[in-house]
Each structure stands twice: as C-alpha cells, then as structure tokens.
Write an enzyme that holds these catalytic residues in place. Structure first.
Site, PDB file in Angstrom:
ATOM      1  N   ASP A  30       0.859  -1.189   0.000  1.00 59.21           N
ATOM      2  CA  ASP A  30       0.000   0.000   0.000  1.00 59.21           C
ATOM      3  C   ASP A  30       0.891   1.232   0.000  1.00 59.21           C
ATOM      4  O   ASP A  30       1.963   1.227   0.612  1.00 59.21           O
ATOM      5  CB  ASP A  30      -0.941   0.024   1.209  1.00 59.21           C
ATOM      6  CG  ASP A  30      -2.199   0.827   0.902  1.00 59.21           C
ATOM      7  OD1 ASP A  30      -3.268   0.216   0.708  1.00 59.21           O
ATOM      8  OD2 ASP A  30      -2.107   2.079   0.842  1.00 59.21           O
ATOM      9  N   LYS A  35      -0.635   2.911   7.053  1.00 60.80           N
ATOM     10  CA  LYS A  35      -1.343   1.632   7.014  1.00 60.80           C
ATOM     11  C   LYS A  35      -0.362   0.466   7.110  1.00 60.80           C
ATOM     12  O   LYS A  35      -0.557  -0.484   7.872  1.00 60.80           O
ATOM     13  CB  LYS A  35      -2.084   1.554   5.675  1.00 60.80           C
ATOM     14  CG  LYS A  35      -3.526   1.119   5.790  1.00 60.80           C
ATOM     15  CD  LYS A  35      -4.204   1.175   4.437  1.00 60.80           C
ATOM     16  CE  LYS A  35      -5.566   1.836   4.583  1.00 60.80           C
ATOM     17  NZ  LYS A  35      -6.374   1.777   3.379  1.00 60.80           N
ATOM     18  N   THR A 122     -13.224  -3.116  -8.819  1.00 60.45           N
ATOM     19  CA  THR A 122     -14.385  -3.076  -9.704  1.00 60.45           C
ATOM     20  C   THR A 122     -14.125  -2.027 -10.782  1.00 60.45           C
ATOM     21  O   THR A 122     -13.981  -0.844 -10.466  1.00 60.45           O
ATOM     22  CB  THR A 122     -15.639  -2.704  -8.881  1.00 60.45           C
ATOM     23  OG1 THR A 122     -15.779  -3.680  -7.843  1.00 60.45           O
ATOM     24  CG2 THR A 122     -16.879  -2.677  -9.745  1.00 60.45           C
ATOM     25  N   LYS A 207     -19.631  -8.054 -12.696  1.00 64.93           N
ATOM     26  CA  LYS A 207     -19.573  -7.381 -11.387  1.00 64.93           C
ATOM     27  C   LYS A 207     -20.583  -6.226 -11.323  1.00 64.93           C
ATOM     28  O   LYS A 207     -21.321  -6.072 -10.346  1.00 64.93           O
ATOM     29  CB  LYS A 207     -18.149  -6.878 -11.140  1.00 64.93           C
ATOM     30  CG  LYS A 207     -17.968  -6.033  -9.897  1.00 64.93           C
ATOM     31  CD  LYS A 207     -18.245  -6.804  -8.622  1.00 64.93           C
ATOM     32  CE  LYS A 207     -18.287  -5.867  -7.433  1.00 64.93           C
ATOM     33  NZ  LYS A 207     -18.657  -6.539  -6.189  1.00 64.93           N
ATOM     34  N   ASN A 211     -24.054  -5.948  -8.927  1.00 63.50           N
ATOM     35  CA  ASN A 211     -24.321  -4.871  -7.977  1.00 63.50           C
ATOM     36  C   ASN A 211     -25.570  -4.075  -8.351  1.00 63.50           C
ATOM     37  O   ASN A 211     -26.352  -3.689  -7.483  1.00 63.50           O
ATOM     38  CB  ASN A 211     -23.111  -3.943  -7.859  1.00 63.50           C
ATOM     39  CG  ASN A 211     -22.123  -4.463  -6.830  1.00 63.50           C
ATOM     40  OD1 ASN A 211     -22.348  -5.514  -6.233  1.00 63.50           O
ATOM     41  ND2 ASN A 211     -21.045  -3.746  -6.606  1.00 63.50           N
ATOM     42  N   CYS A 263     -19.812   0.621  -2.511  1.00 61.14           N
ATOM     43  CA  CYS A 263     -19.978  -0.049  -3.809  1.00 61.14           C
ATOM     44  C   CYS A 263     -21.245   0.342  -4.568  1.00 61.14           C
ATOM     45  O   CYS A 263     -21.148   0.864  -5.676  1.00 61.14           O
ATOM     46  CB  CYS A 263     -19.941  -1.559  -3.612  1.00 61.14           C
ATOM     47  SG  CYS A 263     -18.321  -2.146  -3.104  1.00 61.14           S
ATOM     48  N   LYS A 266     -21.626   4.041  -6.130  1.00 59.03           N
ATOM     49  CA  LYS A 266     -20.648   4.382  -7.176  1.00 59.03           C
ATOM     50  C   LYS A 266     -20.736   3.417  -8.350  1.00 59.03           C
ATOM     51  O   LYS A 266     -20.544   3.816  -9.498  1.00 59.03           O
ATOM     52  CB  LYS A 266     -19.234   4.438  -6.595  1.00 59.03           C
ATOM     53  CG  LYS A 266     -18.547   3.108  -6.439  1.00 59.03           C
ATOM     54  CD  LYS A 266     -17.073   3.253  -6.115  1.00 59.03           C
ATOM     55  CE  LYS A 266     -16.431   1.919  -5.787  1.00 59.03           C
ATOM     56  NZ  LYS A 266     -16.321   0.996  -6.920  1.00 59.03           N
TER      57      LYS A 266
HETATM   58  N1  NAD Z   1     -15.257  -2.621  -0.071  1.00 56.81           N
HETATM   59  C1  NAD Z   1     -15.989  -3.602  -0.574  1.00 56.81           C
HETATM   60  O1  NAD Z   1     -16.868  -4.159   0.069  1.00 56.81           O
HETATM   61  C2  NAD Z   1     -15.739  -4.073  -1.988  1.00 56.81           C
HETATM   62  C3  NAD Z   1     -16.316  -5.280  -2.421  1.00 56.81           C
HETATM   63  C4  NAD Z   1     -16.081  -5.708  -3.725  1.00 56.81           C
HETATM   64  C5  NAD Z   1     -15.289  -4.949  -4.566  1.00 56.81           C
HETATM   65  N2  NAD Z   1     -14.756  -3.757  -4.129  1.00 56.81           N
HETATM   66  C6  NAD Z   1     -13.919  -2.997  -5.043  1.00 56.81           C
HETATM   67  O2  NAD Z   1     -12.551  -3.234  -4.695  1.00 56.81           O
HETATM   68  C7  NAD Z   1     -11.773  -2.057  -4.922  1.00 56.81           C
HETATM   69  C8  NAD Z   1     -11.064  -1.649  -3.636  1.00 56.81           C
HETATM   70  O3  NAD Z   1     -12.052  -1.294  -2.691  1.00 56.81           O
HETATM   71  P1  NAD Z   1     -11.693  -1.082  -1.148  1.00 56.81           P
HETATM   72  O4  NAD Z   1     -12.987  -0.864  -0.446  1.00 56.81           O
HETATM   73  O5  NAD Z   1     -10.779  -2.163  -0.702  1.00 56.81           O
HETATM   74  O6  NAD Z   1     -10.872   0.304  -1.244  1.00 56.81           O
HETATM   75  P2  NAD Z   1     -10.004   1.017  -0.104  1.00 56.81           P
HETATM   76  O7  NAD Z   1     -10.089   2.449  -0.396  1.00 56.81           O
HETATM   77  O8  NAD Z   1     -10.397   0.484   1.242  1.00 56.81           O
HETATM   78  O9  NAD Z   1      -8.521   0.491  -0.383  1.00 56.81           O
HETATM   79  C9  NAD Z   1      -7.751   0.865  -1.486  1.00 56.81           C
HETATM   80  C10 NAD Z   1      -6.290   0.921  -1.046  1.00 56.81           C
HETATM   81  O10 NAD Z   1      -5.463   1.050  -2.181  1.00 56.81           O
HETATM   82  C11 NAD Z   1      -4.350   1.856  -1.827  1.00 56.81           C
HETATM   83  N3  NAD Z   1      -3.710   2.326  -3.067  1.00 56.81           N
HETATM   84  C12 NAD Z   1      -4.180   3.182  -3.996  1.00 56.81           C
HETATM   85  N4  NAD Z   1      -3.297   3.321  -5.001  1.00 56.81           N
HETATM   86  C13 NAD Z   1      -2.233   2.537  -4.711  1.00 56.81           C
HETATM   87  C14 NAD Z   1      -1.004   2.226  -5.371  1.00 56.81           C
HETATM   88  N5  NAD Z   1      -0.684   2.774  -6.539  1.00 56.81           N
HETATM   89  N6  NAD Z   1      -0.150   1.370  -4.766  1.00 56.81           N
HETATM   90  C15 NAD Z   1      -0.457   0.802  -3.588  1.00 56.81           C
HETATM   91  N7  NAD Z   1      -1.604   1.044  -2.920  1.00 56.81           N
HETATM   92  C16 NAD Z   1      -2.497   1.892  -3.483  1.00 56.81           C
HETATM   93  C17 NAD Z   1      -4.948   2.946  -0.969  1.00 56.81           C
HETATM   94  O11 NAD Z   1      -3.989   3.575  -0.174  1.00 56.81           O
HETATM   95  C18 NAD Z   1      -5.967   2.119  -0.145  1.00 56.81           C
HETATM   96  O12 NAD Z   1      -5.401   1.648   1.064  1.00 56.81           O
HETATM   97  C19 NAD Z   1     -12.744  -1.009  -5.465  1.00 56.81           C
HETATM   98  O13 NAD Z   1     -12.721  -1.053  -6.860  1.00 56.81           O
HETATM   99  C20 NAD Z   1     -14.083  -1.500  -4.968  1.00 56.81           C
HETATM  100  O14 NAD Z   1     -15.151  -1.089  -5.790  1.00 56.81           O
HETATM  101  C21 NAD Z   1     -14.951  -3.318  -2.860  1.00 56.81           C
END
Ligand code: NAD
Length: 442
Positions: A30, A35, A122, A207, A211, A263, A266
């Site tokens: 990350d 973090k 996603t 996906k 949703n 989710c 958006k």
């Molecule tokens: N949260 C959910 O319930 C859920 C479920 C299914 C799918 N998704 C999808 O999964 C994806 C991630 O969602 P999330 O909720 O985990 O997001 P989040 O914001 O909790 O986590 C994303 C992480 O990526 C890190 N990041 C960004 N750019 C980076 C880079 N270049 N190198 C390293 N780290 C980097 C950020 O610092 C952050 O910690 C999204 O596309 C979301 O739509 C989320």
C-alpha cells in the site's frame, strides 16, 4: 504461488490474508505508509470481524507480509492483484481509474518473467484492455496476461464470503493465466465453489450487473414500503411473502433508509455512465439511482413529520452511522445526508456507533459523539435507528425510555416490533408499516 496484492484496503487486505491462509505466499502493498506500519505492528487499519486474527496468524507463520515498496514483491510474484480504489470521478459519476492505471504503470517496471496481472478492483468494461496497454507502454518486453477477477465479498462478512463464495469469476482467454488462477483458487475449488471462466469484458460486466441487480432489489422493496405505509399493509410480511418464492429469493429485500456504502452508489453510477458512452439506455438502473437519492434525503422529512414538521431545538439521537453493521466504513452512508438534513431543520444531533465514530468524524460536523447507546439518548426528544448493529436489537427499553425526554423511536431498519415498543410506552415509527401499528401518540 507467490502473490503481490496492490492496495491493502477492505478488499486487498481480506483477499491477501485469505490467500495466505490458503497457503500462498502473499505480500500486501500500500502506498499509505501509516497503514503498512500499522499492519507490520499487527494492527488492522480497518474493522472487519476475524481479520485481525487472520493477519496475525499468517504473518507469524511467514506467509503474509506488508510493504510500501512495490518493486521486490512484484518481481518475485507469479500473480499481481490490483485491489486499489475506484471511486466515483468527481463531476460525472464515471469510475475514477487513475489509481488502477497508476498501479499498472508502477508494477510494469518491476515485472520479471511471465506474470499474471489481475484486476480485482471493480472496473468498467474495457479497463483490462487499457491496463494491458499501459503495461506494454511502460515495458514493451513484459510477458503478462491481464485477467479480470471481480470481488463479491461484503464488508462485515468479508472473510466468510471470500472463503465460501457463491462463485469465482475469472475473465481471461489466456491458458497460462487460467492455470495460475486455478492454482490460486484451488482450495476453494476443492470446496466446490463454482469457477466461471469468461472473457475479460464479460467478467468486468458481471460485477456491475450483480451490484446493479442487488441495488434494484433494495430500491424496489423501499418503494413497496412507501406504498405499504399509505395503503395500510406491512412491508415485512410482503418481503417474506415474495422472498419465499425461489425465483425472487429473500435476500436484499430489507426496507431501509436507502442503500449506501463503498460499492452500490458508485457502481450503479459508473454502470450508467458506461451505458451512456455506448448509447445504450439502462432505464432501470437510472430509476434505481434516482429513487435511492430521493429516499436518502426523504428520511429526515420522515423524522420531522413525527414532530409535526419542525425539529427546531430538538435533540435527536442517532444510533448507527456506518452504511451497514460490522464495518467502520462510512462511505456514502445514509446517516450522512440524514444527519445533515436534521441539522438543517434545526435539530441538535447526538450519535453513537460501535465502530464507525472515528471515520464519521471526517464527514460529520457539529454532532455530539456519545460513549454508548444509553448516553446517546439521554434527554433526547427522539431516537432514530439508522444502522442495524446487533447490539441495538437488545437494548434495555425501560432504561432507554426513562432516559429520553420523549420516548419517540423512528426505526429505519425495522429492528423492533411495534407491539413490543408500544408495550414499553414508545411512540414507534418503522418503515413500510401501517399507520394502525403506531403506538402512543407523542
Ligand atoms: N469494499 C468492498 O466491500 C468491496 C467489495 C467488492 C469490490 N470492491 C472494489 O474493490 C476495490 C477496492 O475497494 P476497497 O474498499 O478495498 O478500497 P479502499 O479504499 O479500502 O482500499 C484501497 C487501497 O489502495 C491503496 N492504493 C491506492 N493506489 C495505490 C497504489 N498505486 N499502490 C499501492 N496502494 C495503493 C490505498 O492507499 C488504499 O489503502 C474497489 O474497486 C471496490 O469497488 C470493494
């Protein structure tokens, strides 16, 4: 398998920890160094039941590690997952893919030997093509296969969902990539989780379609709830009555204050934007988004109506802030527009949430944070239940009533029965229940 997981948020961290638990060697990356430092100390930066233990155990046993340096782990990896955020782009509702492409550019420079690059974020249909283009632009010699592997886990039940998925979707036509993906998911395959191999574009669209469909179910039952209120029917019984039909199914038929979270809002917006780009009308999705936006704003009017339309000078207690229970995630939580509107109408708002108060502080201003549900309702003129945390289902109602200035409960999740509330002397308003069920007048 050696796996690099880029992005250690809700999805990256849970997926990474679960893959490590399957026996793979996983490094979670990350760019947020705070973090990574917390994770190295054994602290999970998010609230997700069971995640702390999973992280600690797999770190201790040497299968899971954390870094903010993408290079070494990508060079060693057979598979690199991209699990960064894809929030709504400001202004137009398209998915903001800048984090995905930035990750693709960064990892490209470190690739060594054949590597499968998997988009778990996603992303709109066609993003995989662009990820492949970005990687080849940065590293024309890179030997990669770009796969779409959307994630369907739910926050609050993420580990269970990841380890017992209804299905695993793998979008790729590349045989080498399919073999590596099958190896990665082998423990789940042995558990008989269906694996669906599709084209990359099909996987990407699965996906969003999933949703949008789930969001439609919620928006649908919410509209039926509004009608039930007017005609003197009970939406809980309607939901059961239709949900027992196997063609419909009982899940996602819980009426409430409108869907929120990281989710559905958006992803429905992004799907609509994709459809606009291709000039294909998606009128159902469009209606779902509109109905949900209107509903979220309308919840404050529902509260005000109980007080004869005015909230000036009233103390309103709110229980539950996160968009659903068992998470600390406040993204697009229905509590945010509700509380803002209550304040606009002149109410003083006091809140309590078991896990989301730190996150809430970044988005809610001028609210008083309470130490617990009983302190929250002290001298309150009314209580609104916004998130159905388990602990709110078993409150000591006698104590609640005694502490409140006025025993009014507006239950936006129908966690109480009107009969029970009436028995305890509350004026009770649920969602989608007939007016005759209302208790004592305030
Ligand atoms: N949260 C959910 O319930 C859920 C479920 C299914 C799918 N998704 C999808 O999964 C994806 C991630 O969602 P999330 O909720 O985990 O997001 P989040 O914001 O909790 O986590 C994303 C992480 O990526 C890190 N990041 C960004 N750019 C980076 C880079 N270049 N190198 C390293 N780290 C980097 C950020 O610092 C952050 O910690 C999204 O596309 C979301 O739509 C989320």
């Amino acid at each position: 398998m050696r796996i690099a997981m880029i992005g250690s948020g809700y999805v990256g961290l849970v997926s990474g920890a679960c893959f490590a638990d399957f026996g793979h060697n996983v490094t979670c990356v990350d760019k947020d160094e705070g973090k990574i430092l917390a994770l190295k100390r054994g602290e999970s930066p998010i609230f997700e039941p069971g995640l702390d233990d999973l992280i600690k155990r797999n770190t201790r046993e040497g299968r899971l590690s954390f870094t903010s340096n993408i290079n070494s782990c990508v060079a060693r990896a057979n598979a690199v997952f991209i699990a960064v955020g894809t929030p709504s782009r400001r202004g137009d509702g398209h998915a903001d893919l800048s984090y995905v492409y930035a990750a693709a550019r960064e990892l490209a420079t470190a690739i060594d030997g054949f590597t499968v690059i998997i988009t778990k974020s996603t992303v709109p249909v066609g993003t995989g093509d662009e990820v492949a283009r970005v990687i080849h632009e940065a590293r024309p010699d890179a030997d990669v296969a770009v796969v779409s592997n959307p994630e369907f886990l739910r926050e609050g039940a993420a580990i269970q969902d990841f380890k017992h998925p209804d299905r695993i979707v793998i979008g790729s036509d590349d045989e080498r990539a399919r073999y590596i993906m099958a190896e990665i998911y082998r423990p789940l395959y042995l558990n008989r989780a269906p694996i669906l191999y599709t084209s990359r574009r099909t996987a990407e669209l699965i996906k969003y379609a999933a949703n949008a469909f789930l969001a439609t179910k919620i928006a649908f039952i919410n509209e039926i709830a509004d009608l039930a209120e007017e005609v003197g029917a009970d939406v809980q019984e309607i939901a059961r009555g239709i949900g027992l039909d196997n063609r419909i199914g009982s899940k996602f038929l819980h009426p409430g204050p409108g869907f929120g979270g990281s989710c559905f809002p958006k992803d429905t917006r992004a799907l609509l934007q994709t459809a606009h780009d291709y000039e294909v009308p998606l009128r159902i999705v469009e209606a779902v988004i509109t109905a949900n936006d209107i509903r979220k704003r309308g919840m404050a009017r529902k509260v005000a109506a109980v007080f004869g339309g005015s909230l000036r000078g009233k103390i309103i207690a709110v229980l539950g802030l996160t968009f659903k229970p068992n998470t600390d995630d406040m993204r697009e939580a229905p509590s945010i527009p509700l509380i803002t509107a209550l304040q606009d109408m002149g109410a003083k708002v006091r809140v309590f949430d078991p896990a989301g108060m730190e996150q809430a502080k970044a988005v809610l201003t001028d609210v008083t944070y309470s130490e617990g549900p009983y302190a929250c309702v002290d001298r309150a003129d009314g209580l609104v239940v916004v998130t159905e945390w388990e602990q709110f289902r078993a409150l000591d109602l006698a104590q609640m009533k005694q502490r409140m200035a006025c025993p009014i409960l507006i239950d936006l999740r129908n966690i109480y029965s009107d009969e029970e509330m009436r028995k305890h002397g509350f004026y009770y308003v649920g969602i989608g229940r007939p007016a005759s069920h209302l208790g004592n007048q305030p």
